[in-house]
Scaffold this motif. Structure first.
Motif, PDB file in Angstrom:
ATOM      1  N   LEU A  58       0.824  -1.207   0.000  1.00  0.00           N
ATOM      2  CA  LEU A  58       0.000   0.000   0.000  1.00  0.00           C
ATOM      3  C   LEU A  58       0.860   1.261   0.000  1.00  0.00           C
ATOM      4  O   LEU A  58       1.816   1.362   0.754  1.00  0.00           O
ATOM      5  N   GLU A  59       0.483   2.222  -0.836  1.00  0.00           N
ATOM      6  CA  GLU A  59       1.286   3.429  -0.980  1.00  0.00           C
ATOM      7  C   GLU A  59       0.493   4.711  -0.781  1.00  0.00           C
ATOM      8  O   GLU A  59       1.075   5.768  -0.611  1.00  0.00           O
ATOM      9  N   ASN A  60      -0.837   4.656  -0.845  1.00  0.00           N
ATOM     10  CA  ASN A  60      -1.628   5.884  -0.747  1.00  0.00           C
ATOM     11  C   ASN A  60      -2.929   5.625  -0.012  1.00  0.00           C
ATOM     12  O   ASN A  60      -3.240   4.498   0.377  1.00  0.00           O
ATOM     13  N   ASP A  61      -3.716   6.700   0.166  1.00  0.00           N
ATOM     14  CA  ASP A  61      -4.964   6.607   0.920  1.00  0.00           C
ATOM     15  C   ASP A  61      -5.954   5.648   0.283  1.00  0.00           C
ATOM     16  O   ASP A  61      -6.674   4.924   0.977  1.00  0.00           O
ATOM     17  N   SER A  62      -5.983   5.644  -1.039  1.00  0.00           N
ATOM     18  CA  SER A  62      -6.912   4.769  -1.739  1.00  0.00           C
ATOM     19  C   SER A  62      -6.611   3.305  -1.425  1.00  0.00           C
ATOM     20  O   SER A  62      -7.514   2.501  -1.162  1.00  0.00           O
ATOM     21  N   ASP A  63      -5.316   2.968  -1.427  1.00  0.00           N
ATOM     22  CA  ASP A  63      -4.915   1.597  -1.101  1.00  0.00           C
ATOM     23  C   ASP A  63      -5.251   1.252   0.352  1.00  0.00           C
ATOM     24  O   ASP A  63      -5.646   0.127   0.664  1.00  0.00           O
ATOM     25  N   LEU A  64      -5.088   2.222   1.246  1.00  0.00           N
ATOM     26  CA  LEU A  64      -5.381   1.978   2.657  1.00  0.00           C
ATOM     27  C   LEU A  64      -6.869   1.683   2.861  1.00  0.00           C
ATOM     28  O   LEU A  64      -7.238   0.832   3.675  1.00  0.00           O
ATOM     29  N   GLN A  65      -7.705   2.375   2.131  1.00  0.00           N
ATOM     30  CA  GLN A  65      -9.135   2.116   2.245  1.00  0.00           C
ATOM     31  C   GLN A  65      -9.491   0.734   1.673  1.00  0.00           C
ATOM     32  O   GLN A  65     -10.347   0.027   2.207  1.00  0.00           O
ATOM     33  N   LYS A  66      -8.815   0.345   0.601  1.00  0.00           N
ATOM     34  CA  LYS A  66      -9.055  -0.976   0.012  1.00  0.00           C
ATOM     35  C   LYS A  66      -8.653  -2.087   0.976  1.00  0.00           C
ATOM     36  O   LYS A  66      -9.190  -3.202   0.931  1.00  0.00           O
ATOM     37  N   SER A  67      -7.713  -1.780   1.858  1.00  0.00           N
ATOM     38  CA  SER A  67      -7.224  -2.801   2.775  1.00  0.00           C
ATOM     39  C   SER A  67      -8.305  -3.262   3.749  1.00  0.00           C
ATOM     40  O   SER A  67      -8.202  -4.351   4.331  1.00  0.00           O
ATOM     41  N   LYS A  68      -9.343  -2.472   3.935  1.00  0.00           N
ATOM     42  CA  LYS A  68     -10.446  -2.886   4.815  1.00  0.00           C
ATOM     43  C   LYS A  68     -11.122  -4.140   4.282  1.00  0.00           C
ATOM     44  O   LYS A  68     -11.591  -4.990   5.051  1.00  0.00           O
ATOM     45  N   LYS A  69     -11.175  -4.254   2.967  1.00  0.00           N
ATOM     46  CA  LYS A  69     -11.761  -5.453   2.359  1.00  0.00           C
ATOM     47  C   LYS A  69     -10.882  -6.676   2.623  1.00  0.00           C
ATOM     48  O   LYS A  69     -11.376  -7.791   2.779  1.00  0.00           O
ATOM     49  N   ILE A  70      -9.570  -6.434   2.688  1.00  0.00           N
ATOM     50  CA  ILE A  70      -8.645  -7.529   3.007  1.00  0.00           C
ATOM     51  C   ILE A  70      -8.822  -7.943   4.464  1.00  0.00           C
ATOM     52  O   ILE A  70      -8.865  -9.138   4.792  1.00  0.00           O
ATOM     53  N   ILE A  71      -8.933  -6.948   5.350  1.00  0.00           N
ATOM     54  CA  ILE A  71      -9.082  -7.206   6.784  1.00  0.00           C
ATOM     55  C   ILE A  71     -10.297  -8.091   7.059  1.00  0.00           C
ATOM     56  O   ILE A  71     -10.258  -8.975   7.938  1.00  0.00           O
ATOM     57  N   ASP A  72     -11.369  -7.883   6.318  1.00  0.00           N
ATOM     58  CA  ASP A  72     -12.600  -8.644   6.544  1.00  0.00           C
ATOM     59  C   ASP A  72     -12.405 -10.156   6.401  1.00  0.00           C
ATOM     60  O   ASP A  72     -13.190 -10.946   6.931  1.00  0.00           O
ATOM     61  N   LYS A  73     -11.339 -10.578   5.710  1.00  0.00           N
ATOM     62  CA  LYS A  73     -11.123 -12.003   5.433  1.00  0.00           C
ATOM     63  C   LYS A  73     -10.436 -12.738   6.582  1.00  0.00           C
ATOM     64  O   LYS A  73     -10.343 -13.971   6.543  1.00  0.00           O
ATOM     65  N   TYR A  74      -9.950 -11.977   7.602  1.00  0.00           N
ATOM     66  CA  TYR A  74      -9.137 -12.603   8.644  1.00  0.00           C
ATOM     67  C   TYR A  74      -9.731 -12.380  10.035  1.00  0.00           C
ATOM     68  O   TYR A  74     -10.353 -11.338  10.296  1.00  0.00           O
ATOM     69  N   ASP A  75      -9.497 -13.336  10.915  1.00  0.00           N
ATOM     70  CA  ASP A  75      -9.951 -13.210  12.309  1.00  0.00           C
ATOM     71  C   ASP A  75      -8.904 -12.513  13.178  1.00  0.00           C
ATOM     72  O   ASP A  75      -9.250 -11.830  14.142  1.00  0.00           O
ATOM     73  N   TYR A  76      -7.618 -12.706  12.840  1.00  0.00           N
ATOM     74  CA  TYR A  76      -6.531 -12.129  13.632  1.00  0.00           C
ATOM     75  C   TYR A  76      -5.816 -11.047  12.801  1.00  0.00           C
ATOM     76  O   TYR A  76      -5.396 -11.314  11.664  1.00  0.00           O
ATOM     77  N   ILE A  77      -5.693  -9.883  13.399  1.00  0.00           N
ATOM     78  CA  ILE A  77      -4.996  -8.789  12.733  1.00  0.00           C
ATOM     79  C   ILE A  77      -3.820  -8.373  13.600  1.00  0.00           C
ATOM     80  O   ILE A  77      -3.986  -7.990  14.763  1.00  0.00           O
ATOM     81  N   GLY A  78      -2.609  -8.455  13.027  1.00  0.00           N
ATOM     82  CA  GLY A  78      -1.416  -8.012  13.738  1.00  0.00           C
ATOM     83  C   GLY A  78      -0.970  -6.650  13.239  1.00  0.00           C
ATOM     84  O   GLY A  78      -1.043  -6.356  12.046  1.00  0.00           O
ATOM     85  N   PHE A  79      -0.540  -5.822  14.162  1.00  0.00           N
ATOM     86  CA  PHE A  79      -0.034  -4.493  13.813  1.00  0.00           C
ATOM     87  C   PHE A  79       1.382  -4.321  14.348  1.00  0.00           C
ATOM     88  O   PHE A  79       1.661  -4.648  15.514  1.00  0.00           O
ATOM     89  N   ASP A  80       2.253  -3.819  13.507  1.00  0.00           N
ATOM     90  CA  ASP A  80       3.507  -3.245  14.002  1.00  0.00           C
ATOM     91  C   ASP A  80       3.131  -1.991  14.785  1.00  0.00           C
ATOM     92  O   ASP A  80       2.045  -1.419  14.598  1.00  0.00           O
ATOM     93  N   ILE A  81       4.025  -1.512  15.634  1.00  0.00           N
ATOM     94  CA  ILE A  81       3.671  -0.356  16.473  1.00  0.00           C
ATOM     95  C   ILE A  81       4.312   0.928  15.955  1.00  0.00           C
ATOM     96  O   ILE A  81       3.608   1.839  15.497  1.00  0.00           O
ATOM     97  N   PHE A  82       5.638   1.027  15.978  1.00  0.00           N
ATOM     98  CA  PHE A  82       6.301   2.291  15.646  1.00  0.00           C
ATOM     99  C   PHE A  82       6.395   2.481  14.132  1.00  0.00           C
ATOM    100  O   PHE A  82       6.794   1.584  13.398  1.00  0.00           O
ATOM    101  N   ASP A  83       5.992   3.658  13.693  1.00  0.00           N
ATOM    102  CA  ASP A  83       5.866   4.032  12.280  1.00  0.00           C
ATOM    103  C   ASP A  83       4.712   3.305  11.592  1.00  0.00           C
ATOM    104  O   ASP A  83       4.564   3.380  10.375  1.00  0.00           O
ATOM    105  N   THR A  84       3.908   2.614  12.389  1.00  0.00           N
ATOM    106  CA  THR A  84       2.682   2.017  11.863  1.00  0.00           C
ATOM    107  C   THR A  84       1.493   2.549  12.657  1.00  0.00           C
ATOM    108  O   THR A  84       0.770   3.412  12.178  1.00  0.00           O
TER     109      THR A  84
END
Length: 623
Positions: free
Chosen positions: A5-31
């Motif tokens: 992902l490189e821009n806002d449009s891609d970030l919004q599209k990522s919500k559709k990806i998130i819907d496919k998973y039960d577990y979501i991991g996040f990095d913390i710093f700079d994320t």
């Protein structure tokens, strides 16, 4: 589906990806979190700054030693043994007491200079709303309790677990921390999505572990007017300010954003300079002149109000010049006292001289201001009213002195205004000869007195070009305008404001610009260090707007009414090159009457030309 992902449009599209998973991991710093510094290493310079401020000494080459220690430990263990305690234990040539102090300052600075990443905060909240099991995973040396506090301060509290390399002695970079997460949480890697900024640790390594990933930008440029690449060799304070703007500008639109990115930095730089000047001249009492001092006082009170006594002083060129007409004997005496407009009417002249013109039977013929002194008929017409002008002037002088005596209790004061000529300081000198006044301005057309000091053009800076002031005066004065009319006169109860027709659209625009500017002042108030901000740095985005406006910026400002006296629009809404061809003389007159001539030319031709250079040329040629 795109996973990089490189821009806002891609970030919004990522919500559709998130819907496919039960577990979501996040990095913390700079994320999930961003520091208000251009580099993580800036924190170590800030630590050294606060150590020196508190103990009046600095640790020699502390940032370099701190970076070196961390790097050496990382290279040996890929972060699996990297803790804050180990880093400081490994630093040589610093005694143990100082190490403990520096370590505690670093923790407090990390907390203070940290905020949520606005783009990713939206994704995090989406995961919370979708009831995803959120796991936070970071290669970080800070203790877990410190990181949890940073997350909590940033509104991130809803997660199932948090794994920190320094606590677990495993790292993302080696993949061992992902193994721990999967095993301890009993997660099928195909049912987990990980989101982070590092290409290796957050994107490639988890993919090798069969975990799907989303790569987000590490340092995206969120600024519209204030680009990070526009400057080199910024000092630490400037880097903090720029980072804060870059981390937060994303959430502001249009006029709020203009206030946050353009007016806000200029106010902050000016206020710091003003603080130094007031201390230099040993002044504790500072008076901000209406109306242009309204927003400046608001910013100064937030930043340094506890150090000085600040006042809002209601004056205008008219309210101060009229009391000086007590002894005027002939029209020619008005040359040095009154600033007339280029095109005048008799009622306009008499109004400027203090008379209430509504009750007078006056013809409304427009004439050039030179005719006030050169045309015998106009001169004679004005002379008829001189007795009444003198009478009113004496009354206004008495009322002004009453107002001044009620508000000014000192013999020496600082005075703040936007600038150009500093004429109101001259008027005050004539009306209050016993008062010593040091004037502080954004820019001056000419430095006619050693009692007048300019921020943008002085011995250190030459950023304000007096030749260009007529090319953008309307825009910059609109930025600094207050929400009330100009001071017309004085009554026994105090200042009387002009009953100007209010353009509510313009008023709302000004309020939105001010709101954005003050928000930046509040955002950086706790972060800024006691060190200069280059005038060139903070004025840059304002100068870009004034001298190199884009078509979108022209549209934003086109319908603003410039509330000097005429309340006319900054730019004609129907201006076009076609109309120039049909009505060249009319277009020329509109151009000469414009308070944003550079904007006028941009709107007319729409080409990316150096209109500022053109204006300098014609101003110099025909002045």
């Amino acid at each position: 589906m795109k996973y990089y992902l490189e821009n806002d449009s891609d970030l919004q599209k990522s919500k559709k990806i998130i819907d496919k998973y039960d577990y979501i991991g996040f990095d913390i710093f700079d994320t999930l979190l961003k520091r208000n510094t251009t580099s993580p290493h800036d924190i170590f310079e800030i630590v050294n700054y606060y150590f020196k401020k508190e103990y009046s000494r600095s640790i020699e080459e502390f940032p370099k030693k701190r970076i070196s220690s961390e790097t050496q430990i990382w290279e040996k263990s890929y972060g699996e043994e990297l803790t804050l305690d180990f880093i400081y234990d490994s630093i040589s040539n610093i005694n143990e007491r100082d190490k403990e102090i520096l370590k505690e300052i670093e923790i407090q600075c990390e907390i203070l200079y940290c905020q949520n990443n606005l783009r990713l905060f939206d994704l995090y909240n989406y995961c919370v709303k979708r009831h995803k099991s959120i796991v936070l995973i970071s290669d970080m040396y800070l203790p877990k309790n410190v990181i949890k506090k940073m997350l909590s301060n940033s509104g991130i509290t809803q997660y199932s677990d948090i794994f920190i390399s320094g606590e677990e002695h495993k790292s993302k970079a080696r993949g061992s921390l992902f193994d721990l997460v999967l095993s301890s949480k009993n997660i099928n890697p195909k049912n987990m999505l990980f989101i982070g900024d590092s290409l290796k640790s957050d994107f490639l390594i988890p993919r090798f572990k069969k975990i799907n990933t989303i790569k987000v930008p590490t340092n995206p440029s969120n600024c519209q007017y204030f680009k990070q690449g526009d400057f080199k060799n910024l000092n630490l304070n400037e880097r903090v300010l720029l980072s804060c703007i870059n981390n937060n500008a994303y959430k502001y639109k249009d006029y709020n954003r203009i206030g946050y990115e353009i007016l806000g930095p200029l106010l902050i730089g000016f206020c710091y300079w003003l603080k130094l000047e007031l201390k230099k001249y040993n002044l504790n009492n500072v008076y901000f002149l209406s109306r242009d001092g309204f927003i400046v006082k608001k910013a100064f009170d937030i930043l340094y109000g506890q150090e000085f006594n600040t006042y809002y002083f209601c004056v205008s060129r008219k309210s101060l010049s009229v009391p000086l007409l007590c002894d005027v004997k002939k029209v020619d005496n008005l040359r040095e006292l009154i600033k007339f407009r280029k095109n005048e009417t008799l009622s306009g002249v008499l109004n400027r001289l203090g008379l209430e013109v509504n009750s007078l039977d006056i013809s409304e013929i427009t004439f050039k201001r030179e005719r006030i002194f050169n045309d015998k008929n106009i001169t004679k017409e004005i002379e008829k009213y001189l007795p009444e002008i003198r009478k009113n002037a004496k009354k206004q002088k008495s009322l002004f002195l009453k107002y001044a005596n009620e508000h000014i209790k000192e013999n020496r004061i600082g005075l703040v205004d936007i600038g150009w000529h500093g004429s109101m300081q001259d008027y005050l000198h004539d009306l209050l000869p016993g008062l010593s006044v040091e004037g502080f301005y954004f820019g001056l057309d000419r430095n006619v007195s050693n009692k007048k000091h300019a921020y943008l053009n002085n011995s250190e800076n030459d950023l304000f070009d007096p030749q260009l002031i007529s090319s953008f005066r309307g825009v910059i004065e609109t930025f600094f305008s207050a929400y009330h009319g100009s001071t017309d006169s004085y009554s026994p109860n105090g200042a009387v404001f002009c009953k100007e027709s209010v353009d509510f659209k313009t008023l709302e625009i000004i309020k939105n610009i001010h709101q954005g500017a003050i928000q930046l002042v509040q955002d950086v108030n706790r972060l800024l260090l006691d060190m200069p901000l280059s005038a060139n740095f903070v004025y840059y985005p304002m100068n870009q707007l004034l001298t190199k406006p884009t078509i979108s910026e022209i549209k934003l400002f086109r319908d603003i009414s410039f509330s000097d006296v005429t309340n006319k629009k900054l730019l004609p809404s129907d201006l076009s090159f076609f109309k120039l061809l049909l009505h060249p003389y009319k277009t020329y007159k509109l151009f000469m009457d414009s308070d944003w001539r550079i904007g006028f030319l941009k709107q007319l031709f729409k080409l990316p030309l150096r209109y500022d250079s053109f204006m300098k040329f014609i101003t110099k040629k025909f002045s």
